[in-house]
Design a protein around this motif. Structure first.
Motif, PDB file in Angstrom:
ATOM      1  N   GLU A   1       0.816  -1.216   0.000  1.00  0.00           N
ATOM      2  CA  GLU A   1       0.000   0.000   0.000  1.00  0.00           C
ATOM      3  C   GLU A   1       0.848   1.265   0.000  1.00  0.00           C
ATOM      4  O   GLU A   1       0.603   2.188  -0.795  1.00  0.00           O
ATOM      5  N   GLU A   2       1.848   1.331   0.859  1.00  0.00           N
ATOM      6  CA  GLU A   2       2.665   2.545   0.958  1.00  0.00           C
ATOM      7  C   GLU A   2       3.348   2.867  -0.372  1.00  0.00           C
ATOM      8  O   GLU A   2       3.371   4.031  -0.810  1.00  0.00           O
TER       9      GLU A   2
ATOM     10  N   ARG B   1       0.684   3.952  -3.011  1.00  0.00           N
ATOM     11  CA  ARG B   1       0.182   5.308  -2.746  1.00  0.00           C
ATOM     12  C   ARG B   1       1.157   6.340  -3.290  1.00  0.00           C
ATOM     13  O   ARG B   1       0.752   7.363  -3.856  1.00  0.00           O
ATOM     14  N   LYS B   2       2.456   6.078  -3.121  1.00  0.00           N
ATOM     15  CA  LYS B   2       3.466   6.993  -3.664  1.00  0.00           C
ATOM     16  C   LYS B   2       3.469   6.944  -5.188  1.00  0.00           C
ATOM     17  O   LYS B   2       3.593   7.976  -5.853  1.00  0.00           O
TER      18      LYS B   2
ATOM     19  N   SER C   1       0.372   8.738  -6.395  1.00  0.00           N
ATOM     20  CA  SER C   1       0.103  10.014  -5.711  1.00  0.00           C
ATOM     21  C   SER C   1      -1.296  10.026  -5.107  1.00  0.00           C
ATOM     22  O   SER C   1      -2.074  10.979  -5.289  1.00  0.00           O
ATOM     23  N   LEU C   2      -1.636   8.972  -4.373  1.00  0.00           N
ATOM     24  CA  LEU C   2      -2.971   8.854  -3.790  1.00  0.00           C
ATOM     25  C   LEU C   2      -3.065   9.701  -2.519  1.00  0.00           C
ATOM     26  O   LEU C   2      -2.189   9.652  -1.667  1.00  0.00           O
TER      27      LEU C   2
ATOM     28  N   ASP D   1      -4.125  10.793   1.229  1.00  0.00           N
ATOM     29  CA  ASP D   1      -4.249   9.986   2.444  1.00  0.00           C
ATOM     30  C   ASP D   1      -5.698   9.642   2.752  1.00  0.00           C
ATOM     31  O   ASP D   1      -5.988   8.579   3.312  1.00  0.00           O
TER      32      ASP D   1
ATOM     33  N   TYR E   1      -7.687   2.836   0.751  1.00  0.00           N
ATOM     34  CA  TYR E   1      -6.894   2.038  -0.193  1.00  0.00           C
ATOM     35  C   TYR E   1      -7.697   0.865  -0.755  1.00  0.00           C
ATOM     36  O   TYR E   1      -7.523   0.494  -1.910  1.00  0.00           O
TER      37      TYR E   1
ATOM     38  N   PHE F   1      -9.413   1.927  -3.812  1.00  0.00           N
ATOM     39  CA  PHE F   1      -8.497   2.048  -4.948  1.00  0.00           C
ATOM     40  C   PHE F   1      -8.207   0.680  -5.556  1.00  0.00           C
ATOM     41  O   PHE F   1      -8.249   0.501  -6.774  1.00  0.00           O
TER      42      PHE F   1
END
Length: 419
Positions: free
Chosen positions: A304-305, A308-309, A312-313, A315, A319, A322
């Motif tokens: 996930e981390e 997300r990067k 560019s999701l 916060d 998730y 997504f």
């Protein structure tokens, strides 16, 4: 006679008529147009052409011979003119393309929506997939040839009827069949995952044993390598060359690779699986399809981390939502499908060879993840914060790749040959 130059393509707009009264002038003008030394083709734009005589046809034929058949007769909008090109055999010598019909999609029912476009219902018999990523008509023409080649060799897919232009971009018209996404069917019937995973594994093996015409289709490995042009904005030149080296070390095969395989790109019609979204279809090693599945059903769900990067999701975006948007099913179902799929696909291998295949798959999954990371910024300007996050993602997958040496690949690929 108007001529425009677009890279290696020369476009020449034909007049409304080519007949005895203007034939000499037309011939003089068209042969006077200068062609670059590196031109790939000449496009004769027939959008305004309403009549062409036998004398006009002879002029076109003479010009075709002059440019060594590097001619496309495009945008033929008059039915009688198109009929003439077909009946006189021009369509057998060069590519003769009709002008696409225009469809206004305003108010049409949206049947589905993805990252690169929408699917509209045209009527009870046809649907329209419109691409929103600026895809040109030329690219769709190439993809149409891909569909036809794939359909001709028996790969289960739906072939589009024609290309159309809309107020949202170009698209394909397909037959409207009673079908559903495999991913949706899994969400509705999770107890059937064992059956669907076996059918999906069988489809993958069928692709991996079906040969393609390498003169018509593209090498997936070469396209993949080309997709990394400019990756030096995220990684060092040395690391960029390392990525390319791993891609070049892939054994080339002339068998089918879907290129974007997952349950969201498979339709079920009467329980028969049909492939859709054939944009990346080509020939190559089956590891590419398994690596794509690993990226979607393993990396996307478990990292996930990192993702997300990568995308560019914000916060505040859940998730799970997504993941479901990408996989068309929950993380739990996607993981369950993938676990069973791997079991079915690698069935019969020794535990040692299975582990070698999984190790190999992860290497190529890293490459695909790096391509995802780069694709999201390729050709656009981003701020320092986004670029920093992209570089962190790239470093994460590069560090995983660097655990391996290219010299290890032949042994790992040899295990795959046992499938």
């Amino acid at each position: 006679m108007e001529a425009t130059y677009e890279g290696e393509k020369v476009a020449i707009r034909l007049p409304e008529k080519i007949y005895i009264e203007n034939a000499q002038e037309v011939e003089k003008e068209i042969f006077a147009i200068e062609l670059p030394e590196d031109y790939e083709n000449v496009v004769l734009d027939a959008s305004e052409l309403r009549y062409i005589s036998s004398l006009g046809l002879r002029i076109i034929l003479k010009y075709i011979k002059k440019v060594n058949n590097k001619v496309i007769i495009d945008n033929v909008s008059d039915d009688e003119v198109f009929k003439i090109f077909v009946e006189t055999g021009f369509s057998k010598m060069v590519n003769v393309r009709r002008k696409p019909d225009f469809v206004d999609v305003t108010g049409l029912q949206v049947l589905g929506k993805g990252a690169i476009g929408k699917v509209y219902k045209l009527n009870d018999e046809q649907v329209l997939k419109v691409y929103s990523d600026g895809r040109s008509r030329e690219i769709l023409e190439e993809e149409l040839e891909t569909f036809r080649e794939v359909f001709a060799i028996g790969i289960p897919t739906m072939i589009p009827f024609r290309i159309v232009e809309t107020n949202e971009g170009y698209g394909f018209v397909f037959e409207f069949v009673k079908s559903d996404l495999l991913a949706n069917r899994i969400s509705e019937n999770p107890e059937k995952i064992p059956d669907y995973s076996k059918d999906m594994a069988d489809l993958m093996k069928y692709l991996g044993n079906t040969e393609l015409d390498t003169e018509v289709m593209s090498s997936v490995s070469k396209v993949m390598e080309r997709d990394f042009d400019g990756i030096e904005c995220l990684v060092s030149e040395k690391d960029a060359e390392l990525i390319r080296s791993f891609i070049r070390a892939t054994p080339e095969k002339n068998t089918c690779v879907h290129g974007d395989l997952h349950a969201g790109n498979i339709m079920l019609m009467d329980e028969k699986m049909l492939l859709i979204d054939m944009d990346d279809f080509g020939f190559g090693h089956p590891v590419w399809d398994m690596a794509q599945l690993t990226a979607v059903y393993q990396e996307l769900i478990n990292e996930e981390e990192i993702f997300r990067k990568m995308f560019s999701l914000p916060d505040e975006l859940p998730y799970d939502a997504f993941v479901k948007n990408i996989c068309h099913m929950t993380s739990e179902l996607a993981s369950g499908l993938f676990d069973r799929l791997k079991t079915e696909y690698f069935a019969g291998l020794s535990e040692e060879n299975k582990n070698k295949c999984l190790e190999l798959t992860k290497i190529y999954c890293d490459i695909i993840a790096l391509r995802y990371d780069y694709r999201t910024i390729r050709g656009i300007e981003v701020n320092e914060e986004v670029m920093r996050a992209k570089k962190e993602v790239a470093e994460y997958y590069l560090s995983d790749m660097k655990k391996h040496e290219i010299a290890e690949l032949p042994e790992l690929f040899s295990a795959w040959n046992e499938i």
